[in-house]
Scaffold this motif. Structure first.
Motif, PDB file in Angstrom:
ATOM      1  N   VAL A 225       0.854  -1.191   0.000  1.00 44.91           N
ATOM      2  CA  VAL A 225       0.000   0.000   0.000  1.00 44.91           C
ATOM      3  C   VAL A 225       0.888   1.238   0.000  1.00 44.91           C
ATOM      4  N   HIS A 226       0.573   2.180  -0.871  1.00 43.31           N
ATOM      5  CA  HIS A 226       1.365   3.415  -1.025  1.00 43.31           C
ATOM      6  C   HIS A 226       0.449   4.615  -0.769  1.00 43.31           C
ATOM      7  N   PRO A 227       0.400   5.105   0.496  1.00 43.64           N
ATOM      8  CA  PRO A 227      -0.555   6.158   0.846  1.00 43.64           C
ATOM      9  C   PRO A 227       0.006   7.568   0.706  1.00 43.64           C
ATOM     10  N   ILE A 228       1.080   7.726  -0.071  1.00 45.69           N
ATOM     11  CA  ILE A 228       1.807   8.996  -0.124  1.00 45.69           C
ATOM     12  C   ILE A 228       0.995  10.053  -0.867  1.00 45.69           C
ATOM     13  N   ARG A 229       0.846  11.219  -0.217  1.00 41.59           N
ATOM     14  CA  ARG A 229       0.139  12.321  -0.855  1.00 41.59           C
ATOM     15  C   ARG A 229       1.065  13.161  -1.733  1.00 41.59           C
ATOM     16  N   TRP A 230       2.214  13.563  -1.162  1.00 41.14           N
ATOM     17  CA  TRP A 230       2.989  14.580  -1.864  1.00 41.14           C
ATOM     18  C   TRP A 230       4.480  14.423  -1.576  1.00 41.14           C
ATOM     19  N   THR A 231       5.081  13.473  -2.199  1.00 42.33           N
ATOM     20  CA  THR A 231       6.537  13.416  -2.250  1.00 42.33           C
ATOM     21  C   THR A 231       6.876  13.052  -3.686  1.00 42.33           C
ATOM     22  N   SER A 232       8.157  12.962  -3.974  1.00 45.48           N
ATOM     23  CA  SER A 232       8.542  12.461  -5.273  1.00 45.48           C
ATOM     24  C   SER A 232       8.133  10.994  -5.362  1.00 45.48           C
ATOM     25  N   LEU A 233       8.334  10.380  -6.512  1.00 41.89           N
ATOM     26  CA  LEU A 233       7.959   8.986  -6.675  1.00 41.89           C
ATOM     27  C   LEU A 233       8.769   8.123  -5.712  1.00 41.89           C
ATOM     28  N   GLY A 234       8.088   7.451  -4.780  1.00 45.02           N
ATOM     29  CA  GLY A 234       8.775   6.698  -3.738  1.00 45.02           C
ATOM     30  C   GLY A 234       9.502   5.483  -4.281  1.00 45.02           C
ATOM     31  N   THR A 253       1.156  12.627  -7.695  1.00 39.54           N
ATOM     32  CA  THR A 253       2.478  12.857  -8.306  1.00 39.54           C
ATOM     33  C   THR A 253       2.665  11.920  -9.505  1.00 39.54           C
ATOM     34  N   GLU A 254       3.739  11.108  -9.529  1.00 43.41           N
ATOM     35  CA  GLU A 254       4.100  10.320 -10.721  1.00 43.41           C
ATOM     36  C   GLU A 254       3.574   8.881 -10.669  1.00 43.41           C
ATOM     37  N   VAL A 255       2.731   8.565  -9.690  1.00 44.99           N
ATOM     38  CA  VAL A 255       2.350   7.167  -9.473  1.00 44.99           C
ATOM     39  C   VAL A 255       1.645   6.577 -10.682  1.00 44.99           C
ATOM     40  N   ARG A 256       0.755   7.331 -11.305  1.00 50.33           N
ATOM     41  CA  ARG A 256       0.012   6.800 -12.444  1.00 50.33           C
ATOM     42  C   ARG A 256       0.950   6.376 -13.574  1.00 50.33           C
ATOM     43  N   GLU A 257       2.043   7.108 -13.765  1.00 44.44           N
ATOM     44  CA  GLU A 257       3.025   6.746 -14.788  1.00 44.44           C
ATOM     45  C   GLU A 257       3.740   5.451 -14.425  1.00 44.44           C
ATOM     46  N   ALA A 258       4.001   5.251 -13.135  1.00 40.06           N
ATOM     47  CA  ALA A 258       4.807   4.114 -12.700  1.00 40.06           C
ATOM     48  C   ALA A 258       4.019   2.815 -12.631  1.00 40.06           C
ATOM     49  N   VAL A 259       2.702   2.905 -12.403  1.00 33.61           N
ATOM     50  CA  VAL A 259       1.876   1.704 -12.211  1.00 33.61           C
ATOM     51  C   VAL A 259       0.864   1.628 -13.357  1.00 33.61           C
TER      52      VAL A 259
END
Length: 320
Positions: A225-234, A253-259
């Motif tokens: 689970v990745h609940p991050i609101r606002w950091t760079s791509l973890g 952030t960039e999550v949609r691109e990564a997953v």
């Protein structure tokens, strides 16, 4: 070639120092933030050399890799040479900007002699880079292997200092996720997290493990689970995908691109996130297939070799 670089982000630097250079890493007696020296929990090659500030004064330096604004002055003070003027330099921006969209001017925005290298396209978009030349070199992960077993019906969460960082890292959302699945909260300073958030201890277990223990422990959890609101791509998100874990993440952030589609569930809707978590817990076969797709996507985009090739190209351009 000798590359001066501070030990700031251990995971990122572990991939960076696999390159074909000698890396000069500053070290101080107290091993504080400006002098951590070599990593103690990651495996770094012998080409990474600890150098004191006094040693840097006479060291041959072909490139300076800066990562924090004060390193501009620190590099000048310790080496006697000005980054971008006397020695070629690049500035790696690891973070998404804080503040409003019109108040995100980058510290190097008024300089043209030091390229700003963003780790995501989202970061380059959101920062006001001004006159600074910019590049994007996405993360590269050293493949830990397909370790996922999913034998434990729990969800892994990885966040360092979750109490201090609060809403930025989605710490306030953990009680909600804990209702849907027992959580294994990995990361530094996670002790006492359940008490702080009022979560029953059997629904949120703190796990501050060494780097060598982290990946096998994560991989025993059914999902990430990745609940991050606002950091760079973890990097933890990408590492979970490399492990073969299905992922459930906020669409920020960039999550949609990564997953990509099929590699996990990305949404800002609580009902969608809940269905995804409960679905992976209830169906190990579905979790396994989704995790395999996540691993394939991460290997294709965030491989270590691509990362090193991108940096090799940029370093040659900057030092030419």
């Amino acid at each position: 070639m000798n590359v001066l670089v501070w030990h700031v982000h251990g995971s990122w630097l572990t991939s960076f120092v696999q390159g074909p250079y000698t890396f000069l890493v500053p070290v101080l007696p107290d091993r504080g933030p400006d002098g951590l020296g070599r990593a103690r929990t990651w495996q770094w090659p012998g080409s990474v050399r600890e150098v004191s500030p006094a040693g840097l004064r006479d060291a041959d330096i072909d490139l300076m890799v800066l990562q924090r604004p004060h390193e501009l002055e620190l590099a000048h003070e310790w080496t006697g040479r000005r980054p971008g003027v006397d020695v070629p330099a690049v500035y790696v921006e690891h973070n998404a900007p804080h503040g409003t969209a019109d108040g995100t001017r980058h510290p190097l925005a008024d300089r043209t002699d030091i390229p700003v290298v963003h780790v995501t396209h989202f970061n380059r978009l959101m920062w006001d880079n001004g006159r600074a030349p910019t590049e994007v070199i996405e993360h590269g992960i050293i493949d830990p292997g397909h370790l996922w077993t999913g034998e434990e019906t729990s969800a892994a969460v990885v966040v360092n200092e979750p109490v201090r960082r609060g809403r930025t890292t989605g710490t306030d959302l953990l009680p909600l996720f804990a209702r849907w699945a027992p959580l294994d909260a990995f990361g530094m300073r996670t002790e006492g997290l359940a008490d702080h958030l009022g979560i029953p201890p059997d629904r949120c277990r703190s796990r501050d493990l060494s780097q060598g223990e982290l990946h096998p422990a994560m991989a025993r959890c059914r999902l990430y689970v990745h609940p991050i609101r606002w950091t760079s791509l973890g990097l933890s998100l990408l590492e979970a995908m490399f492990l073969g874990m299905p992922v459930v993440a906020l669409d920020t952030t960039e999550v949609r691109e990564a997953v990509p589609e099929g590699a996990g569930v990305v949404s800002n809707r609580f009902d969608v996130l809940e269905d995804a978590v409960r679905g992976f817990l209830a169906d190990p076969a579905h979790a396994r297939l989704t995790g395999e797709a996540a691993r394939a996507a991460a290997q294709a985009r965030y491989g270590e070799r691509r990362f090193r090739d991108d940096w090799e190209r940029l370093i040659k351009e900057v030092t030419r």
